[in-house]
Design a protein around this motif. Sequence first.
Motif, PDB file in Angstrom:
ATOM      1  N   THR A 177      21.545  -0.258  32.926  1.00  0.00           N
ATOM      2  CA  THR A 177      21.841  -1.675  32.807  1.00  0.00           C
ATOM      3  C   THR A 177      22.446  -2.199  34.086  1.00  0.00           C
ATOM      4  OG1 THR A 177      24.025  -1.230  31.905  1.00  0.00           O
ATOM      5  CG2 THR A 177      22.242  -1.528  30.332  1.00  0.00           C
ATOM      6  N   ALA A 224      22.546  -9.027  33.789  1.00  0.00           N
ATOM      7  CA  ALA A 224      21.483  -9.673  33.029  1.00  0.00           C
ATOM      8  C   ALA A 224      20.948 -10.869  33.809  1.00  0.00           C
ATOM      9  CB  ALA A 224      22.016 -10.141  31.679  1.00  0.00           C
ATOM     10  N   SER A 270      22.816  -7.671  26.668  1.00  0.00           N
ATOM     11  CA  SER A 270      21.894  -6.877  27.484  1.00  0.00           C
ATOM     12  C   SER A 270      22.479  -5.503  27.775  1.00  0.00           C
ATOM     13  CB  SER A 270      21.586  -7.603  28.788  1.00  0.00           C
ATOM     14  OG  SER A 270      22.770  -7.782  29.533  1.00  0.00           O
ATOM     15  N   ASP A 329      18.499  -4.237  23.385  1.00  0.00           N
ATOM     16  CA  ASP A 329      18.916  -5.626  23.609  1.00  0.00           C
ATOM     17  C   ASP A 329      17.997  -6.307  24.613  1.00  0.00           C
ATOM     18  OD1 ASP A 329      21.120  -5.390  21.926  1.00  0.00           O
ATOM     19  OD2 ASP A 329      22.518  -4.971  23.556  1.00  0.00           O
ATOM     20  N   GLN A 330      17.709  -5.619  25.704  1.00  0.00           N
ATOM     21  CA  GLN A 330      16.851  -6.184  26.738  1.00  0.00           C
ATOM     22  C   GLN A 330      15.446  -6.445  26.208  1.00  0.00           C
ATOM     23  OE1 GLN A 330      17.179  -3.315  29.885  1.00  0.00           O
ATOM     24  NE2 GLN A 330      19.351  -3.710  30.175  1.00  0.00           N
ATOM     25  N   ASN A 369      15.583  -9.515  23.697  1.00  0.00           N
ATOM     26  CA  ASN A 369      15.836 -10.792  24.354  1.00  0.00           C
ATOM     27  C   ASN A 369      14.752 -11.189  25.345  1.00  0.00           C
ATOM     28  OD1 ASN A 369      18.207 -11.346  22.947  1.00  0.00           O
ATOM     29  ND2 ASN A 369      19.354  -9.974  24.262  1.00  0.00           N
ATOM     30  N   SER A 370      13.996 -10.224  25.857  1.00  0.00           N
ATOM     31  CA  SER A 370      12.919 -10.568  26.780  1.00  0.00           C
ATOM     32  C   SER A 370      11.807 -11.356  26.092  1.00  0.00           C
ATOM     33  CB  SER A 370      12.345  -9.320  27.440  1.00  0.00           C
ATOM     34  OG  SER A 370      11.644  -8.534  26.496  1.00  0.00           O
TER      35      SER A 370
END
Length: 161
Positions: free
Chosen positions: A27, A30, A107, A112-113, A116-117
Motif C-alpha cells: 500500500t 491512495a 485503501s 479495499d483497493q 474502490n477502483s
Amino acid sequence: MRRAVVSSTATVAGILLLLSLKPHDATGPAAVISSGGSSGSSGTSGTSGSSGSDGSTGSTGSAADAGSASARSVTGDAADTRYGPVQVKVTLSGIRITSIDVVQYPSQDHRDQEINSYALPVLNQEAIAAQSADIDVVSGATYTSDGYTASLQSALDKAGL
C-alpha cells in the motif's frame, strides 16, 4: 491410535501455518478518484491521510458554464465507515455539479483497493447524473457508498444546495 494422533497434530499444525500467512501488502498513498470533469486538478494526486480542509477551497474560472458563474470547490466532511473514512470534494459551476474528486477513501489492503477502483467511478457518475447525493449504493461496496453519499451531502450543504 497413534496414527490418528499424529495425523490430527499434523493437520492442526498445517492449519495454524496457513492462518499465520499474511498477503503481500503493497500500500502506498491512495490516489484521488476523479470524475474527470473540468476541475483542473490531476486525477492521480496522492493523499496524506486526513484532510484539513472542510470548507470552500476557492474559486477558479470555468469554461463549462460560458462565463456566467465561476467554478468553486467544496470539500465535504470525512464520513467514517467500517473500513475507513470517505471524503469528497465537489466542483460546482453555479448550482451545477461539474466534477467530484474522492480525496480520501479506504485503501489499506488489496481488497479495499479492488472494491474502490470500480465503486468510486460509478458513484461519481451517478452523483453527477443525479446532481445530488440521492444515489443508489454500489453492490459490494455498501460501506463506501454510504460514506460517499454522507460526505457528498455534507459538501452540498456547505455549498448551500
